[in-house]
Design a protein around this motif. Structure first.
Motif, PDB file in Angstrom:
ATOM      1  N   GLU A 151       0.839  -1.206   0.000  1.00 35.99           N
ATOM      2  CA  GLU A 151       0.000   0.000   0.000  1.00 35.99           C
ATOM      3  C   GLU A 151       0.869   1.250   0.000  1.00 35.99           C
ATOM      4  N   ASP A 152       0.353   2.320  -0.564  1.00 38.33           N
ATOM      5  CA  ASP A 152       1.073   3.595  -0.491  1.00 38.33           C
ATOM      6  C   ASP A 152       0.872   4.254   0.866  1.00 38.33           C
ATOM      7  N   ILE A 153      -0.395   4.315   1.313  1.00 34.00           N
ATOM      8  CA  ILE A 153      -0.676   5.061   2.540  1.00 34.00           C
ATOM      9  C   ILE A 153      -1.947   4.536   3.199  1.00 34.00           C
ATOM     10  N   LEU A 210     -11.554  -8.950   1.638  1.00 37.39           N
ATOM     11  CA  LEU A 210     -11.678  -9.651   0.356  1.00 37.39           C
ATOM     12  C   LEU A 210     -10.593 -10.726   0.218  1.00 37.39           C
ATOM     13  N   LEU A 211      -9.360 -10.354   0.521  1.00 35.68           N
ATOM     14  CA  LEU A 211      -8.237 -11.274   0.311  1.00 35.68           C
ATOM     15  C   LEU A 211      -8.292 -12.461   1.272  1.00 35.68           C
ATOM     16  N   GLN A 212      -8.816 -12.228   2.475  1.00 39.35           N
ATOM     17  CA  GLN A 212      -8.923 -13.334   3.442  1.00 39.35           C
ATOM     18  C   GLN A 212      -9.847 -14.435   2.929  1.00 39.35           C
ATOM     19  N   THR A 213     -10.823 -14.071   2.097  1.00 37.81           N
ATOM     20  CA  THR A 213     -11.733 -15.093   1.555  1.00 37.81           C
ATOM     21  C   THR A 213     -11.023 -15.994   0.534  1.00 37.81           C
ATOM     22  N   ARG A 214      -9.818 -15.586   0.098  1.00 36.78           N
ATOM     23  CA  ARG A 214      -9.086 -16.388  -0.903  1.00 36.78           C
ATOM     24  C   ARG A 214      -8.146 -17.399  -0.246  1.00 36.78           C
ATOM     25  N   ASP A 215      -8.191 -17.493   1.080  1.00 35.78           N
ATOM     26  CA  ASP A 215      -7.386 -18.467   1.835  1.00 35.78           C
ATOM     27  C   ASP A 215      -5.886 -18.447   1.561  1.00 35.78           C
ATOM     28  N   PRO A 216      -5.246 -17.276   1.657  1.00 34.24           N
ATOM     29  CA  PRO A 216      -3.782 -17.263   1.519  1.00 34.24           C
ATOM     30  C   PRO A 216      -3.142 -17.964   2.720  1.00 34.24           C
ATOM     31  N   ALA A 217      -1.922 -18.487   2.552  1.00 33.47           N
ATOM     32  CA  ALA A 217      -1.203 -19.111   3.680  1.00 33.47           C
ATOM     33  C   ALA A 217      -0.942 -18.054   4.742  1.00 33.47           C
ATOM     34  N   SER A 218      -0.634 -16.825   4.290  1.00 34.61           N
ATOM     35  CA  SER A 218      -0.504 -15.694   5.212  1.00 34.61           C
ATOM     36  C   SER A 218      -0.802 -14.422   4.447  1.00 34.61           C
ATOM     37  N   LEU A 219      -1.180 -13.401   5.198  1.00 34.24           N
ATOM     38  CA  LEU A 219      -1.463 -12.098   4.582  1.00 34.24           C
ATOM     39  C   LEU A 219      -0.884 -11.018   5.484  1.00 34.24           C
ATOM     40  N   GLU A 220       0.101 -10.303   4.965  1.00 33.23           N
ATOM     41  CA  GLU A 220       0.693  -9.190   5.716  1.00 33.23           C
ATOM     42  C   GLU A 220       0.579  -7.930   4.869  1.00 33.23           C
ATOM     43  N   ILE A 221       0.656  -6.795   5.548  1.00 32.75           N
ATOM     44  CA  ILE A 221       0.561  -5.509   4.838  1.00 32.75           C
ATOM     45  C   ILE A 221       1.870  -4.755   4.960  1.00 32.75           C
ATOM     46  N   CYS A 222       2.309  -4.235   3.826  1.00 39.89           N
ATOM     47  CA  CYS A 222       3.498  -3.390   3.785  1.00 39.89           C
ATOM     48  C   CYS A 222       3.061  -2.039   3.229  1.00 39.89           C
ATOM     49  N   THR A 223       3.104  -1.002   4.068  1.00 39.48           N
ATOM     50  CA  THR A 223       2.685   0.320   3.595  1.00 39.48           C
ATOM     51  C   THR A 223       3.825   1.315   3.744  1.00 39.48           C
ATOM     52  N   GLU A 238      -3.223  -4.957  11.364  1.00 39.90           N
ATOM     53  CA  GLU A 238      -2.236  -3.865  11.433  1.00 39.90           C
ATOM     54  C   GLU A 238      -1.113  -4.146  10.430  1.00 39.90           C
ATOM     55  N   PRO A 239      -0.679  -3.148   9.682  1.00 38.07           N
ATOM     56  CA  PRO A 239       0.438  -3.388   8.769  1.00 38.07           C
ATOM     57  C   PRO A 239       1.691  -3.849   9.533  1.00 38.07           C
ATOM     58  N   ARG A 240       2.316  -4.918   9.058  1.00 35.72           N
ATOM     59  CA  ARG A 240       3.528  -5.439   9.705  1.00 35.72           C
ATOM     60  C   ARG A 240       4.754  -4.622   9.295  1.00 35.72           C
ATOM     61  N   PHE A 241       4.741  -4.122   8.061  1.00 34.99           N
ATOM     62  CA  PHE A 241       5.886  -3.361   7.551  1.00 34.99           C
ATOM     63  C   PHE A 241       5.425  -1.936   7.245  1.00 34.99           C
ATOM     64  N   VAL A 242       6.019  -0.963   7.929  1.00 34.19           N
ATOM     65  CA  VAL A 242       5.620   0.447   7.754  1.00 34.19           C
ATOM     66  C   VAL A 242       6.860   1.286   7.472  1.00 34.19           C
ATOM     67  N   GLY A 243       6.802   2.053   6.382  1.00 33.12           N
ATOM     68  CA  GLY A 243       7.936   2.911   6.043  1.00 33.12           C
ATOM     69  C   GLY A 243       8.070   4.073   7.004  1.00 33.12           C
TER      70      GLY A 243
END
Ligand code: IMP
Ligand code: MG
Length: 183
Positions: free
Chosen positions: A107-109, A122-135, A148-153
């Protein structure tokens, strides 16, 4: 013949540089290291939100040392204003299979959090092995985030920011720095 000046609507000016190009480059390199170090197995999918994250993504992936695939998703909530409408429209949804894969949403922001929450659900319904956010930027004003985003600039000020992919009414995305608009 119309000149450039005739066609260009009056735009607000950038009042101040908040993150200069060197500061962004250094932090994005670090973030790429953090993402690369976090995963040790499995297929990584970097799923980037367009258009805002295009420049961030281009710099980020050049520092990622793990094999990965790129996908894009397009959501819109702002129209031509500077406040979120709260209604998030999905304009493009990737067809790639996410099931069983380690997905990093780029994500940008994060501002109100409406976009992120909509995409995460939406993405959780696709059953990923894991889902993290990098913004790249997190304003830390979202009342409630599903994840909560795990990776934040950077923890960003709550001002409306432009540049390095971020727009105001589709302008300013090309700026190599991030600035605050004149109010
Ligand atoms: P949210 O849904 O309010 O969290 O906003 C997320 C999306 O709105 C981001 O992906 C951006 O495209 C846009 N946005 C939010 N804050 C800003 C800003 O300060 N400048 C430019 N775009 C922003
Ligand atoms: Mg935008």
């Amino acid at each position: 013949m119309p000149t450039e000046t005739d066609r260009t609507p009056a735009l607000p000016r950038v009042a101040e540089v908040v993150y200069d190009a060197e500061t962004i480059a250094a932090r994005v390199r670090e973030l790429a290291g953090e993402v690369s170090a976090y995963y040790d197995a499995g297929e990584l999918v970097l799923l980037a939100t367009l258009k805002g994250s295009f420049m961030f993504l281009a710099d980020l992936v050049r520092g990622i040392t793990r094999p990965h695939q790129l996908e894009f998703i397009v959501a819109a909530s702002y129209g031509a204003g500077t406040t979120s409408s709260g209604h998030v429209r999905l304009l493009y949804d990737p067809q790639a299979v996410l099931e069983g894969r380690h997905v990093v949403l780029i994500e940008d922001i994060v501002d109100s959090g409406a976009t992120l929450n909509r995409l995460v659900r939406l993405l959780q319904t696709r059953d990923p092995a894991s889902l993290e956010i990098c913004t790249l930027l997190h304003k830390r004003i979202a009342p409630q985030l599903v994840v909560e985003p795990r990776f934040v600039g950077f923890d960003a000020p709550s001002d409306f920011l432009v540049g390095y992919g971020l727009d105001f009414a589709e302008h300013f995305r090309h700026l190599p720095f991030i600035g605050r608009l004149e109010t």
